[in-house]
Motif scaffolding. Sequence first.
Motif, short mmCIF file in Angstrom:
data_model
loop_
_atom_site.label_atom_id
_atom_site.label_comp_id
_atom_site.label_asym_id
_atom_site.label_seq_id
_atom_site.Cartn_x
_atom_site.Cartn_y
_atom_site.Cartn_z
N LEU A 1 -5.50 0.70 -8.41
CA LEU A 1 -6.32 1.16 -7.29
C LEU A 1 -7.22 0.02 -6.77
CD1 LEU A 1 -7.31 4.78 -8.42
CD2 LEU A 1 -5.89 4.14 -6.45
N GLU A 2 -7.74 -0.81 -7.70
CA GLU A 2 -8.54 -1.96 -7.29
C GLU A 2 -7.71 -2.95 -6.48
OE1 GLU A 2 -10.10 -3.62 -10.83
OE2 GLU A 2 -11.66 -2.10 -11.12
N HIS B 1 0.53 8.43 -10.62
CA HIS B 1 0.42 9.52 -11.58
C HIS B 1 1.07 9.18 -12.90
CE1 HIS B 1 1.63 13.39 -13.47
NE2 HIS B 1 0.43 13.77 -13.05
N ASP B 2 2.14 8.35 -12.83
CA ASP B 2 2.86 8.01 -14.05
C ASP B 2 2.19 6.89 -14.86
OD1 ASP B 2 4.76 9.89 -13.42
OD2 ASP B 2 6.05 8.47 -12.35
N MET B 3 1.13 6.28 -14.33
CA MET B 3 0.42 5.20 -15.03
C MET B 3 -0.67 5.79 -15.93
SD MET B 3 1.85 2.44 -13.73
CE MET B 3 3.36 3.42 -13.66
N ASN B 4 -1.03 5.07 -16.99
CA ASN B 4 -2.18 5.52 -17.78
C ASN B 4 -3.47 5.25 -17.00
OD1 ASN B 4 -3.14 2.83 -18.31
ND2 ASN B 4 -1.54 2.63 -19.88
N GLU B 5 -4.58 5.73 -17.52
CA GLU B 5 -5.85 5.69 -16.78
C GLU B 5 -6.28 4.25 -16.47
OE1 GLU B 5 -10.49 7.17 -17.26
OE2 GLU B 5 -8.93 7.99 -18.59
N ASP B 6 -6.12 3.37 -17.44
CA ASP B 6 -6.53 1.98 -17.23
C ASP B 6 -5.65 1.30 -16.19
OD1 ASP B 6 -8.12 -0.39 -18.00
OD2 ASP B 6 -6.19 -1.14 -18.75
N GLU B 7 -4.34 1.58 -16.24
CA GLU B 7 -3.43 0.99 -15.25
C GLU B 7 -3.73 1.54 -13.86
OE1 GLU B 7 0.74 -0.16 -17.38
OE2 GLU B 7 0.29 2.00 -17.20
N ARG C 1 0.84 -1.21 0.00
CA ARG C 1 0.00 0.00 0.00
C ARG C 1 0.87 1.26 0.00
NH1 ARG C 1 -3.03 -1.37 3.85
NH2 ARG C 1 -1.86 -0.42 5.58
N ASP C 2 1.95 1.24 0.79
CA ASP C 2 2.83 2.42 0.87
C ASP C 2 3.57 2.66 -0.44
OD1 ASP C 2 2.05 2.77 3.46
OD2 ASP C 2 3.81 1.79 4.36
N ARG C 3 3.83 1.60 -1.22
CA ARG C 3 4.56 1.77 -2.47
C ARG C 3 3.68 2.42 -3.55
NH1 ARG C 3 9.21 -0.91 -1.47
NH2 ARG C 3 9.13 -2.89 -0.33
N LEU C 4 2.35 2.18 -3.43
CA LEU C 4 1.44 2.73 -4.45
C LEU C 4 1.05 4.16 -4.07
CD1 LEU C 4 -0.76 -0.43 -5.14
CD2 LEU C 4 0.98 0.56 -6.64
N THR C 5 2.01 5.04 -4.09
CA THR C 5 1.81 6.45 -3.73
C THR C 5 1.14 7.19 -4.88
OG1 THR C 5 3.96 7.10 -4.61
CG2 THR C 5 3.87 6.40 -2.28
#
Length: 901
Positions: free
Chosen positions: A664-665, A653-659, A644-648
């Motif tokens: 997030l899921e 922000h650097d991922m595309n919308e689908d990623e 959870r802490d790694r997914l800041t």
Amino acid sequence: MSELPEADAGKSSRVRRIVENVVDFAIRRPWFVIFVAIGLLIAAKQYTTRLELKSDFLELLPRDSPGFIAFEQELKRVGGGASLIVINESPDRKSNERFIDELSKRIEGEVETRNACLREACGGDVPQSGLRGGKMPACAEKCGPELISYVESGTKEVRSFFENNKWLYADLADLEDADRTLDHQVAIRSGLVSDLESDDDEGSAKSAKGDAGAGAGAGEKKAALGMDEFRDRWEAKANKSDDFPTGYFAAPDGKMMGIRIVSPTTGTGDKGGDMLLARVQEIVASMNPSSYEPTMKVGYAGDIPNAIAEKDSIVSEAAFATGMATLLILVGIFTFFRSFSALVVMLLPTAVGIACAYSFATATFGYVNTSGAFLGAIILGNGINYPIVLLGRYREFVARGMDRDVAKKAAVWNAFRAELVGASVAGIAYGSLVITRFRGFSQFGMIGFVGMLLVWLSIIPLVPAIVTAFERIRAMPGVIGLVRARDELFDMRPFSWVFTKVDETGTSGPIIRTVARVTERWPWLFIGLAGIATTFAVVKLPTYLRDPWEYNFDHLGSRGSKKGGAGEWSVKAEKVFGGKMNIAGAMMLADSPEQVPAVKAQILANDALDPEGKLVKEIATIADLLPGADEEQTKKLAVLERIRDRLTPRVLHDMNEDEQKRLLELKPPETLRLIGPKDIPSLLRRRFEEKNGVVGTVFYVKFVDLSFSDGHNLLRIAKTTDNVKLADGTVVKTASRSTIFAEMIRSMERDGPLASFASLAAVAVVVILATASFRGAATVLVSLILGVLWMVGGAAWSDMKLNFLNFIALPITFGIGCEYPFNIFDRSRLLGGEVTMAVRRSGGAVALCSYTTIVGYGSLVFADNQALQSFGHLAMSGEITCLIAAMLVLPSLLHVWKPRR
């Protein structure tokens, strides 16, 4: 004094005076006696409407047996758990869903209405079940019995739970691999891979890179930071406990759906199950299923409908058996006595005895088990012997010129001794079953004993009263001509060959006269034939008696149940549920949740010692539904916190919308915590929960692929799983359905021989006392034993195994089969040793007695229950062999063994 010395045989005594006074009263006031009997019959019949039928095997065991006690304690702790499954069927999935939603709402409303009633009537100290200390308090009576424990309408709660906690159900190693992959992918995306460990130590950086990317393709960018493969595995693992993706219990095509109602009843055909099914049917009818979809159909399956169907089948079969037996018996009686009035003479005393016997069962037990349901036909067939012998003596005395009223008194007393002995040995036969602990025997014996005793007592006033009443009717001017015309018709050939008439010597029928003549002329021939038959029977007995028991339970149950249980809806329910989300195996209980691991280990250890191989496949506990022990969950939570802490926000922000959406899921929520047994969804938790809310004491033993209808396997299972002794010496009293069947086998092995030897010994004592001569006792007992040996020998040659029902035929045959040789011997004693005349005069009545008993037993052959069928076959064979011994062997022995002068 009568005109016939035989009728005056025996000294005048106080008992004789009492009997004659009763008969005299019945002659003077016949209609009073008849109406009293009819009134008693109606009252007894009305009283027995409260009698229940319990067809479960559990009702056959002794209440003090270890298996019964353990199983009963289990029922008290977890409830009966009987199921009522409602299935709806239509081509439209949405209509089916709407119906299931509304039905679930209404049934749950029934539960809440009762709970509200309990709270209002009894306050807060009464649990939802309405029980206080295991009993229904008086204040709760107006709320009615608890019929529903809970309702299972779908898996939405289960899906939601596992979706919200899927991270914890992943393997710890997989979580750690995901954490390493995520760490490495973040490093790659940030361009800081070489600086993960130290900015100055390139070797350390390379090492770190290699560790982070182990198994994940070092230096390779992956979509969604490489988390997709983990998401799919975690969701699949979390959803393995949910077999219904729509959240409804539905067939794959959605054309059939169902709900499962779980009741505290045992599902053995008790009133609670009847009430629940009736109430659910009312609710379904009020919903008008066709209003949801015109072709919608609704049906019922599960423990409760199956038990009700089986009970209804047994009741209808018992009624059919009794009706068929009555019809055939009446035909035989009419043929022998040539009189319609004889039918009433036979039926009224036996009907009074049967009704009073079931009244006794209602007052004493409140229910009857499977064997008791058919006692009406058996008491009818056996009990009718008494009025047959009495009416036969009366008809004979009248034919020989005795005054009718004098003949009634003389016939009652003349037959009194033989009838008393017959009632005594029959009572002993049934009574021998009472001394056993096996309720399959004892209840049958107690009810049968009372019924036979009451039939015998009732004939003393009733037979003379009914005969007198009909004689007065026949003497009426308009009737006497009809009687004369009937007699003239029956005296004409060929009717006279069938409807035989008693001649002036007191005998009737060419067959009986032939039997009397040939046994007098060639006694040694029949003794020799008896010896050959006995040798033939005895040859097989040692092997047969070494292990005569029926171990195949498929040969004991209902044939109809094997063709679909309660019907087509059982098949449809199987298509919907099909074992899905069920905790398979035999349910058992430990004393505490902490004890379960030790009990599990000991059962597995016991199983390993089975010389015939392993029985246990696995043991399911509440721990199987948890994401691990607390220590393991704590480690998982630590890993998930790192993920959870790694997914800041910066990383996302650097991922595309689908990623971003996929990550997030997959991001573990902060609400994750340790999961305990109480947190498991109720649909799954209830399988491991006691009525008082304790979770984890219940566990399930799953077995390898074996036949549960094989009694040998059940004995092995019971040895492995019953009353488990732990290493510290503690004995955990576990039980299951296998326990019940194994206990039933052990009870039969213990109580069967006891009942048989007790019956034979007591019958022998009565015969010795009643005959008052060594010659008489020896010949009667030899005839009886020969008849029983031929019966058992026939069972051995035909490989008919003994079970919990047909074994009853052995002690019963000792009693009923003794009546026939004793009647003929006692008649020869009254005739001063005239054996041939005794056969001629009593042989017809004895044969008719045997015929009615055979018909009573034969009615069981039509039963769907195979154990009852085998009882009918074995008991019929015993009747036939004992009749042959009485009619052919006994007279031959008496002719050869002349009394001393």
